[in-house]
Design a protein around this motif. Structure first.
Motif, short mmCIF file in Angstrom:
data_model
loop_
_atom_site.label_atom_id
_atom_site.label_comp_id
_atom_site.label_asym_id
_atom_site.label_seq_id
_atom_site.Cartn_x
_atom_site.Cartn_y
_atom_site.Cartn_z
N THR A 1 38.41 40.29 40.82
CA THR A 1 38.74 39.73 39.52
C THR A 1 37.67 40.22 38.54
O THR A 1 36.48 40.14 38.84
CB THR A 1 38.74 38.19 39.56
OG1 THR A 1 39.74 37.76 40.48
CG2 THR A 1 39.03 37.60 38.19
N VAL A 2 38.13 40.72 37.39
CA VAL A 2 37.21 41.23 36.36
C VAL A 2 37.55 40.50 35.07
O VAL A 2 38.44 40.91 34.32
CB VAL A 2 37.34 42.76 36.20
CG1 VAL A 2 36.33 43.27 35.20
CG2 VAL A 2 37.17 43.46 37.54
N LYS A 3 36.84 39.40 34.81
CA LYS A 3 37.16 38.54 33.67
C LYS A 3 36.96 39.23 32.32
O LYS A 3 37.64 38.89 31.36
CB LYS A 3 36.34 37.27 33.74
CG LYS A 3 36.71 36.41 34.93
CD LYS A 3 35.88 35.16 35.01
CE LYS A 3 36.27 34.37 36.25
NZ LYS A 3 35.45 33.20 36.47
N SER A 4 36.07 40.21 32.26
CA SER A 4 35.79 40.88 30.98
C SER A 4 36.74 42.04 30.69
O SER A 4 36.64 42.67 29.65
CB SER A 4 34.34 41.37 30.95
OG SER A 4 34.12 42.29 32.01
N MET A 5 37.69 42.32 31.58
CA MET A 5 38.65 43.40 31.39
C MET A 5 39.79 42.89 30.50
O MET A 5 40.56 42.02 30.90
CB MET A 5 39.20 43.84 32.76
CG MET A 5 40.15 44.99 32.69
SD MET A 5 40.66 45.57 34.34
CE MET A 5 41.49 44.12 35.01
N THR A 6 39.87 43.42 29.28
CA THR A 6 40.84 42.90 28.32
C THR A 6 41.86 43.91 27.81
O THR A 6 42.81 43.53 27.14
CB THR A 6 40.10 42.33 27.09
OG1 THR A 6 39.31 43.36 26.51
CG2 THR A 6 39.19 41.16 27.49
N CYS B 1 39.36 49.26 29.01
CA CYS B 1 38.53 48.66 30.06
C CYS B 1 39.01 49.14 31.43
O CYS B 1 38.21 49.53 32.28
CB CYS B 1 38.63 47.14 30.01
SG CYS B 1 38.13 46.36 28.48
N LEU C 1 46.31 44.16 34.59
CA LEU C 1 45.58 43.68 33.42
C LEU C 1 45.84 42.21 33.08
O LEU C 1 44.89 41.47 32.85
CB LEU C 1 45.87 44.59 32.22
CG LEU C 1 44.94 44.49 31.04
CD1 LEU C 1 43.49 44.67 31.44
CD2 LEU C 1 45.32 45.52 30.00
N LYS D 1 43.85 40.20 35.27
CA LYS D 1 42.44 40.62 35.32
C LYS D 1 42.04 40.94 36.75
O LYS D 1 40.98 40.58 37.24
CB LYS D 1 41.52 39.56 34.70
CG LYS D 1 41.82 39.33 33.23
CD LYS D 1 40.83 38.38 32.61
CE LYS D 1 41.15 38.12 31.16
NZ LYS D 1 40.92 39.21 30.28
N ARG D 2 42.93 41.66 37.42
CA ARG D 2 42.78 41.96 38.84
C ARG D 2 42.73 43.46 39.07
O ARG D 2 43.47 44.21 38.44
CB ARG D 2 43.97 41.35 39.57
CG ARG D 2 43.99 41.53 41.03
CD ARG D 2 45.14 40.73 41.59
NE ARG D 2 45.43 41.13 42.95
CZ ARG D 2 45.95 40.33 43.84
NH1 ARG D 2 46.29 39.11 43.52
NH2 ARG D 2 46.18 40.76 45.05
N TYR E 1 31.46 45.93 33.57
CA TYR E 1 32.55 44.99 33.88
C TYR E 1 32.25 44.29 35.21
O TYR E 1 32.80 44.68 36.24
CB TYR E 1 33.89 45.72 33.94
CG TYR E 1 34.24 46.40 32.66
CD1 TYR E 1 34.82 45.67 31.61
CD2 TYR E 1 33.96 47.74 32.45
CE1 TYR E 1 35.12 46.28 30.41
CE2 TYR E 1 34.27 48.35 31.24
CZ TYR E 1 34.84 47.63 30.24
OH TYR E 1 35.13 48.22 29.05
#
Length: 65
Positions: free
Chosen positions: A5-10, A14, A35, A38-39, A60
């Protein structure tokens, strides 16, 4: 396969930065981005700790699922 999980990927930018970062080290890595969730799913021979460092280095931070 590893799932993160990449919470800062918007955005797509990214996602592209993450993909480039991983494939710069393992050009054959398969990176699948979801996206809205956020996975990031990664199929690679790299160890998980190295992948986590690549995410950090790209800006990230990721959490294993």
């Amino acid at each position: 396969m590893y799932i993160f999980t990449v919470k800062s990927m918007t955005c797509g930018g990214c996602a592209n930065a993450i993909t480039r970062s991983i494939q710069a080290v393992d050009e054959f890595a398969m990176v699948k981005i979801q996206l809205p969730l956020k996975r990031v799913e990664v199929e690679t021979g790299l160890p998980r700790d190295e992948l986590l460092k690549l995410f950090d280095d790209a800006g990230y931070p990721a959490e294993p699922v």
